[in-house]
Design a protein around this motif. Structure first.
Motif, short mmCIF file in Angstrom:
data_model
loop_
_atom_site.label_atom_id
_atom_site.label_comp_id
_atom_site.label_asym_id
_atom_site.label_seq_id
_atom_site.Cartn_x
_atom_site.Cartn_y
_atom_site.Cartn_z
N PRO A 20 28.46 -1.40 -15.23
CA PRO A 20 28.63 -0.86 -16.58
C PRO A 20 28.02 -1.78 -17.62
O PRO A 20 27.79 -2.95 -17.37
N ALA A 21 27.79 -1.25 -18.76
CA ALA A 21 27.19 -2.03 -19.85
C ALA A 21 28.20 -3.05 -20.38
O ALA A 21 29.40 -2.96 -20.13
N ASP A 22 27.69 -4.03 -21.12
CA ASP A 22 28.55 -5.07 -21.70
C ASP A 22 29.59 -4.48 -22.64
O ASP A 22 30.70 -4.99 -22.75
N ASP A 23 29.24 -3.42 -23.35
CA ASP A 23 30.19 -2.80 -24.28
C ASP A 23 31.39 -2.27 -23.52
O ASP A 23 32.53 -2.44 -23.95
N ASP A 24 31.13 -1.65 -22.40
CA ASP A 24 32.21 -1.07 -21.61
C ASP A 24 33.11 -2.18 -21.05
O ASP A 24 34.34 -2.06 -21.04
N LEU A 25 32.50 -3.28 -20.60
CA LEU A 25 33.30 -4.40 -20.09
C LEU A 25 34.16 -5.01 -21.19
O LEU A 25 35.33 -5.34 -20.97
N SER A 26 33.61 -5.17 -22.38
CA SER A 26 34.37 -5.73 -23.49
C SER A 26 35.54 -4.83 -23.87
O SER A 26 36.64 -5.31 -24.13
N ALA A 27 35.31 -3.54 -23.88
CA ALA A 27 36.38 -2.60 -24.21
C ALA A 27 37.47 -2.65 -23.16
O ALA A 27 38.67 -2.63 -23.48
N ARG A 28 37.08 -2.71 -21.90
CA ARG A 28 38.08 -2.79 -20.82
C ARG A 28 38.88 -4.08 -20.91
O ARG A 28 40.09 -4.10 -20.70
N MET A 84 45.53 -6.12 -24.37
CA MET A 84 46.58 -5.45 -25.13
C MET A 84 47.73 -5.04 -24.21
O MET A 84 48.90 -5.19 -24.57
N GLN A 85 47.44 -4.57 -23.02
CA GLN A 85 48.49 -4.19 -22.08
C GLN A 85 49.30 -5.41 -21.65
O GLN A 85 50.53 -5.35 -21.55
N ILE A 86 48.63 -6.52 -21.42
CA ILE A 86 49.32 -7.74 -21.02
C ILE A 86 50.20 -8.23 -22.16
O ILE A 86 51.35 -8.63 -21.95
N ASP A 87 49.68 -8.21 -23.39
CA ASP A 87 50.47 -8.66 -24.54
C ASP A 87 51.72 -7.81 -24.75
O ASP A 87 52.77 -8.31 -25.14
N ARG A 88 51.62 -6.50 -24.50
CA ARG A 88 52.78 -5.62 -24.66
C ARG A 88 53.85 -5.92 -23.63
O ARG A 88 55.03 -5.84 -23.90
N LYS A 89 53.46 -6.29 -22.43
CA LYS A 89 54.42 -6.52 -21.35
C LYS A 89 54.95 -7.94 -21.33
O LYS A 89 56.01 -8.19 -20.77
N ARG A 90 54.25 -8.86 -21.95
CA ARG A 90 54.68 -10.27 -21.97
C ARG A 90 55.84 -10.42 -22.94
O ARG A 90 55.79 -9.92 -24.05
N PRO A 91 56.90 -11.14 -22.53
CA PRO A 91 58.02 -11.33 -23.46
C PRO A 91 57.60 -12.23 -24.62
O PRO A 91 56.72 -13.08 -24.48
N ALA A 92 58.25 -12.02 -25.75
CA ALA A 92 57.93 -12.82 -26.93
C ALA A 92 58.29 -14.28 -26.67
O ALA A 92 59.33 -14.59 -26.10
#
Length: 125
Positions: free
Chosen positions: A17-25, A31-39
């Motif tokens: 995939p292109a670099d844009d797609d990798l950056s978006a992924r 963001m998913q990791i930050d949501r699941k990580r406890p404060a």
């Protein structure tokens, strides 16, 4: 193999995939990791509560209160001895009183005695 493999079906890497797609992924995964990580717990060493003095400050105040009482008693006793000619007795008596005043001040500052209510008017008013 998993569906997240960037290589093509034959494993040659032609379907990258292109670099844009990798950056978006990558951003989506962060963001998913930050949501699941406890404060994280707040770092108390970097930020002290402004209302409470540090323990070093309290220790310095207590020692200063004690030393000031003893020094004041000693100096007043020495001065009384010089003026009145009562060579050791003024120093001894006022040094002991200064020691007692220093102990009283340390106990008052540390909270051993309840704080006096200075907002009250005279009794019976």
């Amino acid at each position: 193999m998993s569906g997240n493999d960037p290589r093509g079906k034959d494993g040659t890497g032609e379907g990258q995939p292109a670099d844009d797609d990798l950056s978006a992924r990558l951003k989506r995964l962060e963001m998913q990791i930050d949501r699941k990580r406890p404060a994280a717990a707040p770092d108390l060493s970097a930020r002290q509560d402004r209302g409470q003095p540090s323990s070093l400050g309290v220790a310095m105040r207590l020692s200063t209160e004690f030393v000031a009482g003893v020094l004041a008693g000693g100096l007043l006793g020495w001065g009384c001895d010089r003026l009145l000619g009562t060579k050791p007795w003024g120093l001894i008596v006022l040094l002991v009183l200064g020691f007692a005043a220093g102990i009283y001040n340390v106990m008052r500052v540390s909270g051993f005695f309840p704080a006096a209510d200075t907002k009250k008017g005279p009794p019976g008013s």
